[in-house]
Write a protein that holds these residues in place. Sequence first.
Motif, PDB file in Angstrom:
ATOM      1  N   PHE A 161      27.022  31.564  29.614  1.00 44.55           N
ATOM      2  CA  PHE A 161      28.430  31.553  30.019  1.00 44.55           C
ATOM      3  C   PHE A 161      28.991  32.951  30.236  1.00 44.55           C
ATOM      4  O   PHE A 161      29.816  33.173  31.106  1.00 44.55           O
ATOM      5  CB  PHE A 161      29.249  30.840  28.939  1.00 44.55           C
ATOM      6  N   THR A 162      28.560  33.902  29.444  1.00 46.24           N
ATOM      7  CA  THR A 162      29.085  35.260  29.549  1.00 46.24           C
ATOM      8  C   THR A 162      28.203  36.176  30.395  1.00 46.24           C
ATOM      9  O   THR A 162      28.526  37.343  30.563  1.00 46.24           O
ATOM     10  CB  THR A 162      29.256  35.876  28.147  1.00 46.24           C
ATOM     11  N   SER A 163      27.132  35.643  30.929  1.00 49.05           N
ATOM     12  CA  SER A 163      26.208  36.457  31.721  1.00 49.05           C
ATOM     13  C   SER A 163      26.742  36.667  33.141  1.00 49.05           C
ATOM     14  O   SER A 163      27.194  35.732  33.782  1.00 49.05           O
ATOM     15  CB  SER A 163      24.847  35.774  31.795  1.00 49.05           C
ATOM     16  N   PRO A 164      26.656  37.905  33.642  1.00 46.38           N
ATOM     17  CA  PRO A 164      27.080  38.149  35.027  1.00 46.38           C
ATOM     18  C   PRO A 164      26.123  37.529  36.042  1.00 46.38           C
ATOM     19  O   PRO A 164      26.457  37.374  37.206  1.00 46.38           O
ATOM     20  CB  PRO A 164      27.086  39.677  35.137  1.00 46.38           C
ATOM     21  N   THR A 165      24.941  37.125  35.587  1.00 43.27           N
ATOM     22  CA  THR A 165      23.962  36.508  36.492  1.00 43.27           C
ATOM     23  C   THR A 165      23.815  35.014  36.202  1.00 43.27           C
ATOM     24  O   THR A 165      22.741  34.444  36.383  1.00 43.27           O
ATOM     25  CB  THR A 165      22.594  37.204  36.362  1.00 43.27           C
ATOM     26  N   ALA A 166      24.894  34.387  35.767  1.00 34.56           N
ATOM     27  CA  ALA A 166      24.863  32.960  35.446  1.00 34.56           C
ATOM     28  C   ALA A 166      24.569  32.140  36.694  1.00 34.56           C
ATOM     29  O   ALA A 166      24.902  32.537  37.813  1.00 34.56           O
ATOM     30  CB  ALA A 166      26.201  32.543  34.849  1.00 34.56           C
ATOM     31  N   ARG A 167      23.946  30.984  36.472  1.00 36.05           N
ATOM     32  CA  ARG A 167      23.684  30.072  37.582  1.00 36.05           C
ATOM     33  C   ARG A 167      25.007  29.617  38.204  1.00 36.05           C
ATOM     34  O   ARG A 167      26.060  29.662  37.566  1.00 36.05           O
ATOM     35  CB  ARG A 167      22.886  28.862  37.095  1.00 36.05           C
ATOM     36  N   GLU A 168      24.918  29.138  39.448  1.00 33.64           N
ATOM     37  CA  GLU A 168      26.120  28.781  40.196  1.00 33.64           C
ATOM     38  C   GLU A 168      26.941  27.689  39.501  1.00 33.64           C
ATOM     39  O   GLU A 168      28.159  27.747  39.475  1.00 33.64           O
ATOM     40  CB  GLU A 168      25.749  28.341  41.615  1.00 33.64           C
ATOM     41  N   PHE A 169      26.296  26.717  38.901  1.00 32.90           N
ATOM     42  CA  PHE A 169      27.067  25.654  38.254  1.00 32.90           C
ATOM     43  C   PHE A 169      27.833  26.176  37.038  1.00 32.90           C
ATOM     44  O   PHE A 169      28.934  25.713  36.742  1.00 32.90           O
ATOM     45  CB  PHE A 169      26.180  24.438  37.910  1.00 32.90           C
ATOM     46  N   ILE A 170      27.294  27.181  36.362  1.00 27.19           N
ATOM     47  CA  ILE A 170      28.013  27.801  35.242  1.00 27.19           C
ATOM     48  C   ILE A 170      29.235  28.550  35.761  1.00 27.19           C
ATOM     49  O   ILE A 170      30.315  28.494  35.169  1.00 27.19           O
ATOM     50  CB  ILE A 170      27.093  28.772  34.456  1.00 27.19           C
ATOM     51  N   MET A 171      29.071  29.246  36.887  1.00 28.09           N
ATOM     52  CA  MET A 171      30.207  29.953  37.498  1.00 28.09           C
ATOM     53  C   MET A 171      31.321  28.962  37.852  1.00 28.09           C
ATOM     54  O   MET A 171      32.501  29.245  37.653  1.00 28.09           O
ATOM     55  CB  MET A 171      29.755  30.712  38.745  1.00 28.09           C
ATOM     56  N   GLU A 172      30.955  27.789  38.364  1.00 27.38           N
ATOM     57  CA  GLU A 172      31.941  26.765  38.710  1.00 27.38           C
ATOM     58  C   GLU A 172      32.601  26.190  37.457  1.00 27.38           C
ATOM     59  O   GLU A 172      33.797  25.930  37.447  1.00 27.38           O
ATOM     60  CB  GLU A 172      31.299  25.651  39.546  1.00 27.38           C
ATOM     61  N   LEU A 173      31.824  25.995  36.398  1.00 24.83           N
ATOM     62  CA  LEU A 173      32.398  25.551  35.120  1.00 24.83           C
ATOM     63  C   LEU A 173      33.443  26.544  34.637  1.00 24.83           C
ATOM     64  O   LEU A 173      34.534  26.157  34.198  1.00 24.83           O
ATOM     65  CB  LEU A 173      31.305  25.458  34.056  1.00 24.83           C
ATOM     66  N   ARG A 174      33.097  27.833  34.696  1.00 25.83           N
ATOM     67  CA  ARG A 174      34.037  28.877  34.281  1.00 25.83           C
ATOM     68  C   ARG A 174      35.299  28.832  35.123  1.00 25.83           C
ATOM     69  O   ARG A 174      36.406  28.993  34.606  1.00 25.83           O
ATOM     70  CB  ARG A 174      33.379  30.260  34.363  1.00 25.83           C
TER      71      ARG A 174
END
Length: 197
Positions: A157-170
């Motif tokens: 969740f806090t990674s700048p290289t998170a997967r796209e679905f995590i970015m959308e969750l955020r």
Amino acid sequence: MQQISTTVSEVVGLVTNYCREKNIVDPTDILKIVQKHIVTGRPLDLVSDAETVEGITNLIMVDRQNLLNTAVEEITSLEDLRPCLEVQFYGESAVDLGGPRKEFFALVLREIKDTYFNPVKEWSPSSYEVVGKVLALSLLQNGKLPRVFSSDIVKEFTSPTAREFIMELRKGLDALGLCQIEKKTSVITEEEGGMFP
């Protein structure tokens, strides 16, 4: 601290400053302060039987037999997520004074966990944004604590290289300022494990 602010970003700024000034570090306490200033409209719960509950709400109509799909459609259609959610189940006449909303969150969070996270399924990234909104609404509107994330997802969740679905969750969680609050108070809440269990 001001009672009402016009934008989520303004509320985040006020809450962050207030928590730093008052040395409030417990994530639960921070969340209560965020709730008080983000949620607008009528009160979340009936305080006594004698009072009437009035105020603006976001009315959603959901089908118990197709809960996740109808919930996604209804939440997606909301322009402003801040007013208190009022839930009506198809074919039921219960007036939502807090009970149906809490039941809705309990049921929909279970379906979200099974559909999206048990195990993780990378559906269309845009569907994860609305999932994040549902999680944020549950956190801020006295629903169940969304315990749908594995420890791996929490780390990502806090990674700048998170997967796209995590970015959308955020993005969905941040529609109500939760990621902004987490980021701005992370120095404060680091020892407590942050706001996302």
